[in-house]
Design a protein around this motif. Structure first.
Motif, mmCIF file in Angstrom:
data_model
loop_
_atom_site.group_PDB
_atom_site.id
_atom_site.type_symbol
_atom_site.label_atom_id
_atom_site.label_comp_id
_atom_site.label_asym_id
_atom_site.label_seq_id
_atom_site.Cartn_x
_atom_site.Cartn_y
_atom_site.Cartn_z
ATOM 1 N N LEU A 1 49.435 49.109 16.058
ATOM 2 C CA LEU A 1 48.687 48.675 17.233
ATOM 3 C C LEU A 1 48.763 47.165 17.419
ATOM 4 C CD1 LEU A 1 45.540 50.986 16.973
ATOM 5 C CD2 LEU A 1 47.389 51.120 18.657
ATOM 6 N N ARG A 2 48.821 46.431 16.320
ATOM 7 C CA ARG A 2 48.983 44.974 16.424
ATOM 8 C C ARG A 2 50.334 44.618 17.025
ATOM 9 N NH1 ARG A 2 44.894 42.014 16.829
ATOM 10 N NH2 ARG A 2 46.097 40.222 16.053
ATOM 11 N N VAL A 3 51.364 45.384 16.648
ATOM 12 C CA VAL A 3 52.687 45.132 17.222
ATOM 13 C C VAL A 3 52.700 45.513 18.705
ATOM 14 C CG1 VAL A 3 55.148 45.664 17.079
ATOM 15 C CG2 VAL A 3 53.779 45.527 14.985
ATOM 16 N N PHE A 4 52.010 46.620 19.044
ATOM 17 C CA PHE A 4 51.904 47.018 20.441
ATOM 18 C C PHE A 4 51.144 45.979 21.257
ATOM 19 C CE2 PHE A 4 52.897 51.518 19.425
ATOM 20 C CZ PHE A 4 53.699 51.815 20.519
ATOM 21 N N ASP A 5 50.222 45.284 20.596
ATOM 22 C CA ASP A 5 49.385 44.283 21.262
ATOM 23 C C ASP A 5 48.603 44.895 22.426
ATOM 24 O OD1 ASP A 5 48.259 41.786 21.585
ATOM 25 O OD2 ASP A 5 49.852 41.049 22.900
ATOM 26 N N SER A 6 48.076 46.106 22.159
ATOM 27 C CA SER A 6 47.209 46.820 23.106
ATOM 28 C C SER A 6 47.881 47.107 24.451
ATOM 29 C CB SER A 6 45.912 46.020 23.336
ATOM 30 O OG SER A 6 45.214 45.822 22.128
ATOM 31 N N SER A 7 49.186 47.267 24.447
ATOM 32 C CA SER A 7 49.882 47.590 25.692
ATOM 33 C C SER A 7 51.120 48.419 25.370
ATOM 34 C CB SER A 7 50.289 46.313 26.437
ATOM 35 O OG SER A 7 51.208 45.557 25.671
ATOM 36 N N THR A 8 51.659 49.073 26.367
ATOM 37 C CA THR A 8 52.883 49.839 26.154
ATOM 38 C C THR A 8 54.086 48.905 26.097
ATOM 39 O OG1 THR A 8 53.174 50.130 28.530
ATOM 40 C CG2 THR A 8 51.953 51.847 27.365
ATOM 41 N N VAL A 9 55.137 49.380 25.462
ATOM 42 C CA VAL A 9 56.388 48.629 25.430
ATOM 43 C C VAL A 9 57.226 49.097 26.614
ATOM 44 C CG1 VAL A 9 58.442 48.064 24.095
ATOM 45 C CG2 VAL A 9 56.274 48.500 22.914
ATOM 46 N N GLU A 10 57.581 48.175 27.490
ATOM 47 C CA GLU A 10 58.303 48.518 28.707
ATOM 48 C C GLU A 10 59.748 48.023 28.640
ATOM 49 O OE1 GLU A 10 57.049 50.353 30.949
ATOM 50 O OE2 GLU A 10 54.870 50.240 30.672
ATOM 51 N N GLY A 11 60.596 48.651 29.442
ATOM 52 C CA GLY A 11 61.971 48.201 29.575
ATOM 53 C C GLY A 11 62.849 48.461 28.370
ATOM 54 N N ILE A 12 62.590 49.570 27.663
ATOM 55 C CA ILE A 12 63.384 49.897 26.471
ATOM 56 C C ILE A 12 64.790 50.321 26.919
ATOM 57 C CG2 ILE A 12 63.564 51.380 24.435
ATOM 58 C CD1 ILE A 12 60.537 51.748 24.570
ATOM 59 N N PRO A 13 65.842 49.706 26.391
ATOM 60 C CA PRO A 13 67.204 50.086 26.788
ATOM 61 C C PRO A 13 67.580 51.460 26.240
ATOM 62 C CG PRO A 13 67.267 48.453 25.032
ATOM 63 C CD PRO A 13 65.829 48.574 25.448
ATOM 64 N N ALA A 14 68.652 52.032 26.770
ATOM 65 C CA ALA A 14 69.087 53.387 26.374
ATOM 66 C C ALA A 14 69.991 53.352 25.151
ATOM 67 C CB ALA A 14 69.794 54.049 27.536
ATOM 68 N N THR A 15 69.702 52.456 24.217
ATOM 69 C CA THR A 15 70.531 52.301 23.018
ATOM 70 C C THR A 15 70.596 53.586 22.204
ATOM 71 O OG1 THR A 15 69.848 49.979 22.941
ATOM 72 C CG2 THR A 15 70.899 50.886 20.961
ATOM 73 N N LEU A 16 69.484 54.314 22.149
ATOM 74 C CA LEU A 16 69.380 55.500 21.300
ATOM 75 C C LEU A 16 69.628 56.794 22.071
ATOM 76 C CD1 LEU A 16 66.186 54.416 19.319
ATOM 77 C CD2 LEU A 16 68.555 54.306 18.539
ATOM 78 N N ALA A 17 70.256 56.701 23.242
ATOM 79 C CA ALA A 17 70.475 57.893 24.072
ATOM 80 C C ALA A 17 71.308 58.956 23.368
ATOM 81 C CB ALA A 17 71.161 57.492 25.382
ATOM 82 N N VAL A 18 72.067 58.539 22.353
ATOM 83 C CA VAL A 18 72.893 59.500 21.614
ATOM 84 C C VAL A 18 72.042 60.542 20.894
ATOM 85 C CG1 VAL A 18 72.960 58.132 19.486
ATOM 86 C CG2 VAL A 18 74.863 59.668 20.038
ATOM 87 N N PHE A 19 70.737 60.246 20.709
ATOM 88 C CA PHE A 19 69.825 61.195 20.068
ATOM 89 C C PHE A 19 68.964 61.936 21.087
ATOM 90 C CE2 PHE A 19 69.972 57.704 16.726
ATOM 91 C CZ PHE A 19 70.960 58.328 15.987
ATOM 92 N N GLY A 20 69.185 61.699 22.371
ATOM 93 C CA GLY A 20 68.317 62.252 23.398
ATOM 94 C C GLY A 20 68.736 63.627 23.871
ATOM 95 N N ARG A 21 68.139 64.027 25.007
ATOM 96 C CA ARG A 21 68.390 65.369 25.535
ATOM 97 C C ARG A 21 69.378 65.367 26.700
ATOM 98 N NH1 ARG A 21 62.533 67.108 27.429
ATOM 99 N NH2 ARG A 21 62.088 66.297 25.369
ATOM 100 N N GLY A 22 69.888 64.195 27.071
ATOM 101 C CA GLY A 22 70.848 64.109 28.156
ATOM 102 C C GLY A 22 72.258 64.430 27.697
ATOM 103 N N GLU A 23 73.215 64.229 28.601
ATOM 104 C CA GLU A 23 74.616 64.514 28.285
ATOM 105 C C GLU A 23 75.112 63.703 27.095
ATOM 106 O OE1 GLU A 23 76.708 66.709 29.390
ATOM 107 O OE2 GLU A 23 75.306 67.608 30.823
ATOM 108 N N ALA A 24 74.656 62.451 27.003
ATOM 109 C CA ALA A 24 75.094 61.592 25.894
ATOM 110 C C ALA A 24 74.534 62.047 24.562
ATOM 111 C CB ALA A 24 74.681 60.140 26.161
ATOM 112 N N GLY A 25 73.502 62.894 24.601
ATOM 113 C CA GLY A 25 72.824 63.294 23.373
ATOM 114 C C GLY A 25 73.282 64.615 22.792
ATOM 115 N N ARG A 26 74.369 65.204 23.325
ATOM 116 C CA ARG A 26 74.802 66.487 22.778
ATOM 117 C C ARG A 26 76.318 66.648 22.870
ATOM 118 N NH1 ARG A 26 71.951 67.908 27.645
ATOM 119 N NH2 ARG A 26 73.254 69.015 29.167
ATOM 120 N N THR A 27 76.819 67.486 21.999
ATOM 121 C CA THR A 27 78.241 67.824 21.968
ATOM 122 C C THR A 27 78.368 69.343 21.919
ATOM 123 O OG1 THR A 27 78.809 65.774 20.799
ATOM 124 C CG2 THR A 27 80.400 67.576 20.704
ATOM 125 N N LEU A 28 79.151 69.906 22.820
ATOM 126 C CA LEU A 28 79.312 71.365 22.927
ATOM 127 C C LEU A 28 77.952 72.046 23.089
ATOM 128 C CD1 LEU A 28 82.036 71.968 20.178
ATOM 129 C CD2 LEU A 28 82.364 71.693 22.654
#
Length: 336
Positions: free
Chosen positions: A151-178
């Protein structure tokens, strides 16, 4: 006159088979139950069996099953870790803020998350292995301590503007093979490696020995404290990797409630999968199946439009039934 061999000592009560068979009866039941649930849900709502439903289900199952691998080892040693949700939170927010601030590449982001999770797991492991305080007390304390740090790192607010660096682990096309999500595939590979290590190496069998009887294991030459320490570090590392999976599931923002309730889902997956809550017996395969069952129920409840509380009710009832069944089985084994 030949000397007779000394009778084996029976100082500690027998805990039964140290290692489960390759596939247990409970795991077969879980496979059958999941198959029946998928069939019923497929008939009740045909969209359930579509790729648009199965892929998100597997993506959501991956972090729970992944952390469950480490939690299985922890519970097999006779411990427990209720701080994993807070570990996911801290790892996720540290990585998210770092990606926003510096735009680190994928390997660095994953390494950072794993390192943070491993460090928090090390804190738990040192306190439990060398502090000689019960794991539930330590990890309940660190649950709140880690959450405060997050919570101290969050500083009582959401983190905005996160880049799609980790999209390879997501549910989109970049996140799956076959059609298979990368996060779920990675979880299966790590689960298979853990299953092999626990069953076919001396080090793996030592974890079962510690949970069966730590004193007897120590007399047999097992480094009990080191095994306990490594179990919590492993769980922290996997929670750090799971944080990457969780980040990849969301949007470009991260809320402070990330990781909330993860510990309950993970523990449910482990005990439903057949791991004894008192230690000494368990299977990573059962944990993966337990995680898939829990997430199947959650997905089914959502798609059927039922109250979300029913999913939580299923998890709670399943934990009580699984633990109660295990205790009855142990009592029967001791009396036989």
């Amino acid at each position: 006159m030949t000397a007779t061999a000394p009778a084996p000592a029976h100082g500690a009560p027998s805990r039964g088979r140290v290692l489960p068979p390759p596939v247990t009866g409970q795991e077969v039941v879980l496979v059958a139950l999941i198959a029946v649930l998928w069939l019923v849900l497929g008939l009740a709502t045909p969209a359930f069996l579509s790729a648009g439903s199965i892929v998100p289900l597997l993506v959501a199952t991956a972090p729970v099953a992944l952390i469950g691998i480490g939690m299985t080892v922890v519970i097999v040693t006779g411990g427990i870790d209720v701080s994993v949700g807070s570990t996911v939170m801290v790892s996720a927010v540290v990585v998210a803020t770092t990606m926003v601030a510096t735009g680190v590449p994928l390997p660095a982001a994953v390494a950072l998350s794993v390192a943070v999770g491993g460090l928090l797991g090390l804190v738990n492991g040192v306190l439990i292995a060398y502090g000689r305080v019960h794991a539930i007390i330590i990890t309940f304390g660190t649950l709140n301590l880690f959450r405060f740090v997050g919570l101290r790192v969050f500083d009582s607010s959401t983190v905005e503007g996160i880049p799609a660096t980790l999209a390879v682990f997501g549910r989109g096309e970049a996140g799956r093979t076959l059609g298979v999500p990368h996060s779920f595939a990675i979880t299966l590979v790590l689960a298979a490696a853990a299953w092999w290590y626990l069953r076919h190496t001396a080090g793996g069998r030592h974890f079962y020995a510690v949970g069966g009887d730590a004193h007897a294991a120590r007399l047999a030459g097992v480094a009990v404290r080191r095994r306990v320490l490594s179990a919590y570090v492993l769980t922290g590392v996997l929670a750090g990797l799971a944080a990457c999976f969780v980040l990849a599931q969301g949007t470009s923002s991260l809320a402070a409630n990330v990781g909330s309730g993860t510990e309950l889902a993970v523990i449910a997956a482990v005990v439903i999968g057949g791991t004894s809550i008192t230690g000494g017996r368990g299977s990573v395969l059962g944990t993966v199946l337990g995680a898939l069952l829990v997430q199947t129920v959650a997905t089914g409840v959502t798609q059927l439009g039922w109250p979300s509380q029913l999913s939580a009710l299923f998890v709670g009832v399943s934990i009580v039934v699984a633990v109660g069944t295990d205790l009855i089985r142990q009592r029967t084994r001791r009396s036989s």
